[in-house]
Design a protein around this motif. Sequence first.
Motif, mmCIF file in Angstrom:
data_model
loop_
_atom_site.group_PDB
_atom_site.id
_atom_site.type_symbol
_atom_site.label_atom_id
_atom_site.label_comp_id
_atom_site.label_asym_id
_atom_site.label_seq_id
_atom_site.Cartn_x
_atom_site.Cartn_y
_atom_site.Cartn_z
ATOM 1 N N ARG A 170 30.655 47.299 40.436
ATOM 2 C CA ARG A 170 30.989 45.887 40.507
ATOM 3 C C ARG A 170 29.783 45.063 40.971
ATOM 4 N N ASP A 171 29.149 45.523 42.037
ATOM 5 C CA ASP A 171 28.022 44.771 42.579
ATOM 6 C C ASP A 171 26.893 44.654 41.563
ATOM 7 N N GLU A 172 26.592 45.795 40.958
ATOM 8 C CA GLU A 172 25.500 45.816 39.980
ATOM 9 C C GLU A 172 25.797 44.857 38.829
ATOM 10 N N PHE A 173 27.052 44.892 38.404
ATOM 11 C CA PHE A 173 27.465 44.019 37.304
ATOM 12 C C PHE A 173 27.281 42.549 37.672
ATOM 13 N N LEU A 174 27.736 42.197 38.851
ATOM 14 C CA LEU A 174 27.655 40.790 39.266
ATOM 15 C C LEU A 174 26.208 40.326 39.404
ATOM 16 N N ILE A 175 25.377 41.242 39.912
ATOM 17 C CA ILE A 175 23.963 40.882 40.049
ATOM 18 C C ILE A 175 23.360 40.596 38.678
ATOM 19 N N GLN A 176 23.676 41.465 37.718
ATOM 20 C CA GLN A 176 23.031 41.330 36.414
ATOM 21 C C GLN A 176 23.600 40.181 35.592
ATOM 22 N N VAL A 177 24.892 39.904 35.743
ATOM 23 C CA VAL A 177 25.498 38.831 34.958
ATOM 24 C C VAL A 177 25.290 37.481 35.638
ATOM 25 N N GLY A 178 25.386 37.503 36.966
ATOM 26 C CA GLY A 178 25.200 36.270 37.719
ATOM 27 C C GLY A 178 26.178 35.163 37.345
ATOM 28 N N PRO A 179 27.483 35.432 37.414
ATOM 29 C CA PRO A 179 28.457 34.395 37.051
ATOM 30 C C PRO A 179 28.453 33.278 38.090
ATOM 31 N N ARG A 180 28.973 32.142 37.678
ATOM 32 C CA ARG A 180 28.975 30.986 38.586
ATOM 33 C C ARG A 180 29.723 31.313 39.866
ATOM 34 N N ASP A 181 30.872 31.912 39.669
ATOM 35 C CA ASP A 181 31.703 32.191 40.831
ATOM 36 C C ASP A 181 32.090 33.669 40.858
ATOM 37 N N PRO A 182 31.270 34.464 41.533
ATOM 38 C CA PRO A 182 31.499 35.911 41.522
ATOM 39 C C PRO A 182 32.892 36.289 42.030
ATOM 40 N N GLU A 183 33.403 35.522 42.988
ATOM 41 C CA GLU A 183 34.677 35.901 43.604
ATOM 42 C C GLU A 183 35.836 35.832 42.611
ATOM 43 N N SER A 184 35.742 34.897 41.668
ATOM 44 C CA SER A 184 36.870 34.745 40.765
ATOM 45 C C SER A 184 36.579 35.280 39.365
ATOM 46 N N PHE A 185 35.509 36.058 39.243
ATOM 47 C CA PHE A 185 35.207 36.631 37.925
ATOM 48 C C PHE A 185 36.356 37.541 37.507
ATOM 49 N N PRO A 186 36.830 37.428 36.255
ATOM 50 C CA PRO A 186 38.000 38.203 35.863
ATOM 51 C C PRO A 186 37.748 39.709 35.694
ATOM 52 N N PHE A 187 37.806 40.406 36.792
ATOM 53 C CA PHE A 187 37.781 41.870 36.750
ATOM 54 C C PHE A 187 39.198 42.403 36.603
ATOM 55 N N VAL A 188 39.295 43.623 36.113
ATOM 56 C CA VAL A 188 40.543 44.364 36.194
ATOM 57 C C VAL A 188 40.152 45.779 36.616
ATOM 58 N N VAL A 189 40.888 46.344 37.553
ATOM 59 C CA VAL A 189 40.601 47.728 37.932
ATOM 60 C C VAL A 189 41.639 48.636 37.292
ATOM 61 N N VAL A 190 41.150 49.718 36.716
ATOM 62 C CA VAL A 190 42.035 50.641 36.018
ATOM 63 C C VAL A 190 41.856 52.044 36.588
ATOM 64 N N GLY A 191 42.956 52.612 37.054
ATOM 65 C CA GLY A 191 42.938 54.015 37.470
ATOM 66 C C GLY A 191 43.485 54.840 36.319
ATOM 67 N N ASN A 192 42.614 55.570 35.666
ATOM 68 C CA ASN A 192 43.017 56.269 34.439
ATOM 69 C C ASN A 192 43.421 57.722 34.736
ATOM 70 N N LYS A 193 44.002 58.335 33.765
ATOM 71 C CA LYS A 193 44.413 59.753 33.800
ATOM 72 C C LYS A 193 45.618 59.991 34.705
ATOM 73 N N ILE A 194 46.558 59.054 34.756
ATOM 74 C CA ILE A 194 47.721 59.315 35.605
ATOM 75 C C ILE A 194 48.654 60.354 34.995
ATOM 76 N N ASP A 195 48.374 60.763 33.765
ATOM 77 C CA ASP A 195 49.172 61.860 33.211
ATOM 78 C C ASP A 195 48.899 63.161 33.946
ATOM 79 N N MET A 196 47.783 63.197 34.671
ATOM 80 C CA MET A 196 47.477 64.387 35.460
ATOM 81 C C MET A 196 47.876 64.147 36.918
ATOM 82 N N GLU A 197 49.114 63.758 37.107
ATOM 83 C CA GLU A 197 49.619 63.364 38.418
ATOM 84 C C GLU A 197 49.403 64.465 39.461
#
Lengths: 550, 211
Positions: free
Chosen positions: B109-136
């Motif tokens: 996340r940090d690296e991304f924000l540094i490189q993109v440099g959006p106007r408002d880092p706090e409200s940049f539309p991220f989504v976090v995904v935890g994948n592979k829940i089939d392997m519960e």
Amino acid sequence: MAGSTQLAHNSRQTSSTQHSAPSSQTVVSHAADPPEPKARMPPSTAHGTATKSESPDVSYVDRFASYTDLAAKSPPLHSHRSAPQLLQDSYSQTLENAVFYSQAIQQLRHPDTVAPRTRPGKEDIRQRRARNVTASREVFSLGLDFANVEHPPLPTQQAAVGGREAVSLGGASPRSARPVRPATRHAHARRIATRLLMRAGLSRIAIRVARPGPEPEPEPLCVDDAAEPDELQHLREERRKQVKHIDHYGFMHFDGEPARPASVPGAEGSEAKWQTLLGAFDAATLRGSRKVKRLVQTGVPESVRPRFYYLMTGAAALERAGEYQRLGSLGAQPIFDIIERDISRCYPDHTLFVDGPGQRQLRRVLRAYAQYNPQIGYCQGMGRLVGLFLITGLTEERAFWALAAVVHNYIPRYYMPDLGGLKQHTQVFERLLAERNPRLHRHLVEQGCDALMYATPWFMTVFTLSLPWPTVLRVWDWFAYRGTKVLFRVALAITDIASDHLLAECPTVAELLGFLLHIPPHTVDADVLMQAALRVKVSERHIARLMALG
Amino acid sequence: MYNRNHPSRRYTYIKAIILGDSGVGKTSLMHQYVRGTFTTQYRATIGADFMKKDVDLGDGRAAEVACWDTAGQERFQSLGVAFYRGADCCILCFDVTNTRSFENLESWRDEFLIQVGPRDPESFPFVVVGNKIDMEGKRAVSQKRAMEWCAAKGNIPYFETSAKKDINVDEAFRTMVRNAMDQETETDIYSEFPDPIRIDAEDQETQGCAC
């Protein structure tokens, strides 16, 4: 194929793996041979019947019958012998073999004497071709054996059997049998082998059975494959059932037509020529020859490829005996975990890596490299190179040295933590593109389509990820021979070919990358791409100049 | 983000980046989302891959989503500038069976924000995904832990997905696209008119920020 493969290995050991008991009609198993760690499933037989090692190659048996007939008349051949034993074989023993081969070849020159029981289908022809390749190598290695042994005085009855043949083959005549000086031995071997090959016409002999030897136990260092979740294993099984074709190279296809072998004009006839060339000259001499250059650009025959890559990449010069084994015995590194994640994702569509020992070999090679060059460790993309070497038939150890040589000689700093080499090369490529095709370059720039976006997979995997396999091999023949420059010429050739389409049909970055990241295979057919690449003229000096611009 | 020469101004081009450690299932997620397929045959991504999909959000808005699937190995981050440029939203992806991949989200996340440099880092539309829940059975990162992290980073929406079983994949992407387009409508206020060259451009900008 067991054949398409390990030339190096063959030239050392093949003679030990000839017919075991000449009298038997069904000798196809080589179980008595020393276990051969590098034996593998031939891709061309991996479909259908031959998925299990015990099923013998049926079409071979027909052929074999005729050899066994012949062998019954010949003196017994060396059987169950290890390579060192063979090298100590007496002159007479080797001579017998030469006689046997020449007789076999003579007989096979007249196809009517070999009556196949069934008419071969297309698949059989493919398999037979592969075996011919194997056979030609064996004959060559026989020539080497022939010249390598010390020549004791020849017993009289042996002389009676083989004398004339030996003379006509260019061997020492029985009367003048005397020690051959080591210096002349190699040239001597080549001469004999070449003549044998010429006689054979190269297309009529099939001497060895594909022999799927027992697979070596995975080394303790390896993570057990069973670690894979059952379910995923199951899914993979399901997927395997959907395989429609397995192509000539061993790739599985789930839809569409398999890749056809690239045409290599006159490849069969030039094999002997190649073997002679590679035996006689070093890499630098070959690189300096225009004749060889032309040969390379038309494609290296499959059977010669392993040896060619090994020699031309500089692996042969880099190799230190025992070093690979030493590296393999060193302790685990943190980077091994990262390697592990990519092992099953390297060539998930190739039989060698799905059913064969490919994954284990790949793992060992990559781990050894991480030990060999800790500065680089491991970087995604390297696996594709190793895979290419293994698929074309280099032994595991040679694949390692070939990787080391390519990374050192041709694509330095590509895999370093900062990917410095890659960045530099894409920059140079962009400059070359701007010079060669300013219109396309402007279009790409205007759409924000940076060369790093599409050329990264091209360069990082030396095109193995982006081009159809027959094209990859042709590009690699040339790349192994000429090095870095080929990267640019091929990349520029791709943009040349795609230029009209990109300018007319691809208005935005989405379409541009949609094309450049997934180049439709039919647009980059081996011959088309090679011809386009040959039209691109880039001098090494110019590249150096552009690199210096920083 | 720009409108693709579309008369209605409703058809928007959105650039989405998928980030995360290697082997967490980024390519699988993208293929599941765009094509609705899953296989075990994916090859490791070198550099980046690219696919696009037309999305109808159902509220009269439509978008063309360009998904950028990136290479997971750390050293490829240094190529980021080229790939991240102009990104409108980002999926941070980890593997619920691999704690390390979760812990690395922060640096992605940090690296991304540094490189993109959006106007408002706090409200940049991220989504976090935890994948592979089939392997519960092999889960190593609890839902609670992941949600806490997301809350701490400015209430990033969190989804638990399975690219293999097609669980929640569409929802995750849809949320991300919607958030990205919501952002667009906010920024649209300023981009209604093409920017003329102004001497008082600085004033203009301060005005913008004040809103």
